[in-house]
Design a protein around this motif. Structure first.
Motif, short mmCIF file in Angstrom:
data_model
loop_
_atom_site.label_atom_id
_atom_site.label_comp_id
_atom_site.label_asym_id
_atom_site.label_seq_id
_atom_site.Cartn_x
_atom_site.Cartn_y
_atom_site.Cartn_z
N VAL A 31 0.85 -1.20 0.00
CA VAL A 31 0.00 0.00 0.00
C VAL A 31 0.87 1.25 0.00
N GLU A 32 1.89 1.26 0.85
CA GLU A 32 2.77 2.43 0.94
C GLU A 32 3.55 2.66 -0.35
N SER A 33 3.80 1.61 -1.11
CA SER A 33 4.54 1.76 -2.37
C SER A 33 3.66 2.27 -3.50
N GLY A 50 -0.69 6.49 -5.90
CA GLY A 50 -1.91 7.25 -5.66
C GLY A 50 -2.57 6.88 -4.36
N SER A 51 -3.78 7.36 -4.21
CA SER A 51 -4.58 7.11 -3.01
C SER A 51 -5.06 5.66 -2.98
N VAL A 52 -5.03 5.07 -1.79
CA VAL A 52 -5.57 3.72 -1.58
C VAL A 52 -6.50 3.83 -0.38
N GLU A 53 -7.77 3.46 -0.60
CA GLU A 53 -8.77 3.60 0.45
C GLU A 53 -9.40 2.26 0.78
N LEU A 56 -15.02 -6.14 2.93
CA LEU A 56 -14.36 -4.86 2.75
C LEU A 56 -13.88 -4.73 1.31
N GLU A 57 -13.71 -3.49 0.90
CA GLU A 57 -13.26 -3.22 -0.46
C GLU A 57 -12.10 -2.24 -0.41
N ILE A 58 -11.17 -2.40 -1.34
CA ILE A 58 -10.06 -1.47 -1.49
C ILE A 58 -10.25 -0.73 -2.80
N ILE A 59 -10.07 0.58 -2.74
CA ILE A 59 -10.13 1.39 -3.94
C ILE A 59 -8.77 2.04 -4.16
N ALA A 60 -8.18 1.77 -5.30
CA ALA A 60 -6.93 2.41 -5.71
C ALA A 60 -7.23 3.17 -7.00
N LEU A 61 -6.92 4.45 -7.01
CA LEU A 61 -7.27 5.28 -8.15
C LEU A 61 -6.36 5.06 -9.36
N GLU A 62 -5.11 4.74 -9.12
CA GLU A 62 -4.15 4.55 -10.22
C GLU A 62 -4.20 3.10 -10.70
N PRO A 63 -4.31 2.88 -12.02
CA PRO A 63 -4.36 1.50 -12.56
C PRO A 63 -3.15 0.66 -12.14
N LYS A 71 -0.87 -3.76 -8.78
CA LYS A 71 0.08 -4.15 -7.73
C LYS A 71 -0.64 -4.82 -6.56
N LEU A 72 -1.77 -4.24 -6.14
CA LEU A 72 -2.55 -4.80 -5.05
C LEU A 72 -3.17 -6.15 -5.41
#
Length: 78
Positions: free
Chosen positions: A16-18, A21-24, A58-65, A70-71
């Motif tokens: 996540v830290e790598s 963009g935003s990861v929610e 739960l769901e993870i949202i990452a804005l950058e493709p 990566k996730l």
């Protein structure tokens, strides 16, 4: 994307830290928590992953493709 197959929380947080963009994290109640925030990480993930029997929906949202990819790779490979 839904959270699945996360056995190593520390490694997950490193991924996540790598991310660029935003990861929610979106909770079942619809709350959005910024997973790049150390406070949100400790408060939310510590309680979520401490119960190994069942991880809530739960769901993870990452804005950058590239971050999504990566996730997904991490969750597929464990």
């Amino acid at each position: 994307m839904k959270i699945r197959n996360i056995r190593d929380v520390d490694q997950f947080l490193k991924v996540v830290e790598s991310c660029k963009g935003s990861v929610e994290l979106v909770t079942g109640e619809g709350d959005r928590l910024n997973l790049k925030s150390k406070l949100c990480q400790y408060i939310s993930l510590a309680s979520i992953f401490s119960n190994s029997e069942k991880i809530p929906n739960l769901e993870i949202i990452a804005l950058e493709p590239e971050d999504r990819d990566k996730l997904l790779r991490f969750m597929e490979n464990g």
